[in-house]
Design an enzyme around this catalytic site. Structure first.
Site, PDB file in Angstrom:
ATOM      1  N   ASN A   1      -3.749   6.045  -0.221  1.00  0.00           N
ATOM      2  CA  ASN A   1      -3.299   6.250   1.137  1.00  0.00           C
ATOM      3  C   ASN A   1      -2.322   7.448   1.193  1.00  0.00           C
ATOM      4  OD1 ASN A   1      -3.895   4.021   2.407  1.00  0.00           O
ATOM      5  ND2 ASN A   1      -2.671   2.489   1.479  1.00  0.00           N
TER       6      ASN A   1
ATOM      7  N   SER B   1       0.775  -1.157  -0.066  1.00  0.00           N
ATOM      8  CA  SER B   1      -0.112   0.238  -0.003  1.00  0.00           C
ATOM      9  C   SER B   1       0.748   1.383   0.216  1.00  0.00           C
ATOM     10  CB  SER B   1      -0.793  -0.029   1.424  1.00  0.00           C
ATOM     11  OG  SER B   1      -0.204  -0.251   2.448  1.00  0.00           O
TER      12      SER B   1
ATOM     13  N   GLU C   1      -5.616  -0.428  -7.217  1.00  0.00           N
ATOM     14  CA  GLU C   1      -4.647   0.601  -7.793  1.00  0.00           C
ATOM     15  C   GLU C   1      -3.646  -0.229  -8.544  1.00  0.00           C
ATOM     16  OE1 GLU C   1      -3.972   4.489  -4.935  1.00  0.00           O
ATOM     17  OE2 GLU C   1      -3.213   2.676  -4.149  1.00  0.00           O
TER      18      GLU C   1
ATOM     19  N   HIS D   1      -2.701  -3.139  -6.005  1.00  0.00           N
ATOM     20  CA  HIS D   1      -3.144  -2.663  -4.719  1.00  0.00           C
ATOM     21  C   HIS D   1      -4.442  -2.988  -4.357  1.00  0.00           C
ATOM     22  CE1 HIS D   1      -3.612   0.458  -1.290  1.00  0.00           C
ATOM     23  NE2 HIS D   1      -3.496  -0.724  -0.744  1.00  0.00           N
TER      24      HIS D   1
END
Length: 291
Positions: A190, A119, A152, A140
């Site tokens: 994130n 992440s 992602e 991800h």
């Protein structure tokens, strides 16, 4: 290339979710973990989650049975090397991920695509430690994987177009939506989410509000489905801290400095839901704030 089989390293929260959606989409899945107990729990959780999908008529009982039959579990890491696509979903520590790739490389097929569910960690740096940087990328998934729509896809500097296209095809087959992210610390989700959580911890640390008031304020004042501290417990406070450290180290900006209170909780082993204590205590019938 057509991907028919998927190897997943790590049977924890993310790994079992990825195995769940891959098997339902028709892929043959090889799920690996160093712990047989973790593999047993992963299969039990996938069965339970698919039971829920059947009860809600999201899938049929026959689709569930077929999906579970497609999943092979193993404690031998090299068993995943026979897959067309390998997804590493181990703990968010770069040294652990590098060791996994180094052990796998001698056993991989020439066409196998290597990916990481990291992440936050640099895909380019992870890829550089392998024999196939052009066939390496970030894959991800969001947690919980069976529910969350986004994936992602992160190219490293050497990732080639056929590798990206093959992974994009997998995402499409899963019925999920791919977002292409550049290889910068923490990518898109994130990069935005973790500083918000970290700021919520600072708000608690500085006494601006209690756990309950902070979470209630964001749920009722910003229409968030979960408060930031509740969400941190769900993600895992160790994961939150690891991502903030990647942001702080990678971008060299003090605004990403992890809150000392977040570090203290991790040092205490209060990591959230998975340890039954974090910003809330989950050992009773109802979660109780710990501050």
């Amino acid at each position: 290339m057509e991907i028919k089989s998927v190897g997943i390293v790590g049977a924890g929260q993310m790994g079992n979710g990825i195995a769940h959606v891959m098997a339902l989409a028709g892929y043959d899945v090889i799920l690996n973990d160093i712990s047989q107990d973790a593999l047993t729990k992963a299969m039990e959780l996938m069965t339970k989650n698919m039971d829920r999908q059947v009860s809600r008529e999201k899938i049929t009982a026959s689709e569930q049975a077929a999906a579970l039959a497609r999943i092979e579990t193993t404690t031998t890491l090299t068993d995943v090397a026979k897959a067309d696509l390998v997804i590493e979903a181990a703990t968010e520590r770069e040294t652990v991920k590098q060791a996994i790739f180094e052990d796998l490389i001698p056993h991989l097929q020439p066409h196998t695509i290597l990916t990481s569910n990291t992440s936050s960690i640099s895909i380019t740096r992870l890829a550089s430690r392998t024999d196939r940087p052009e066939k390496f990328m970030g894959f991800h998934f969001m947690n919980p994987v069976p529910v969350m729509q986004l994936v992602e896809l992160i190219r490293g500097i050497a990732t080639d177009a056929p590798t990206f296209d093959a992974c994009k095809t997998v995402v499409d087959r899963l019925g999920k939506t791919a977002a292409s992210a550049e290889d910068f610390p923490a990518f898109i989700v994130n990069r935005i989410l973790m500083p918000m959580i970290n700021e919520a911890v600072y708000t608690l640390y500085e006494g601006v509000g209690s756990v309950k008031s902070i979470d209630s304020s964001l749920k009722l004042g910003a229409n968030h489905p979960m408060g930031p501290l509740e969400l941190a417990d769900f993600i895992g406070l160790d994961t939150c801290l690891a991502i903030m450290n990647v942001l702080h180290d990678g971008l060299a900006d003090t605004k990403y400095r992890p809150c000392p209170l977040l570090t203290k909780y991790v040092e205490a082993g209060w990591l959230g839901r998975k340890t039954e204590r974090g910003f809330y205590d989950y050992r009773g019938d109802v979660p109780v704030p710990t501050r």
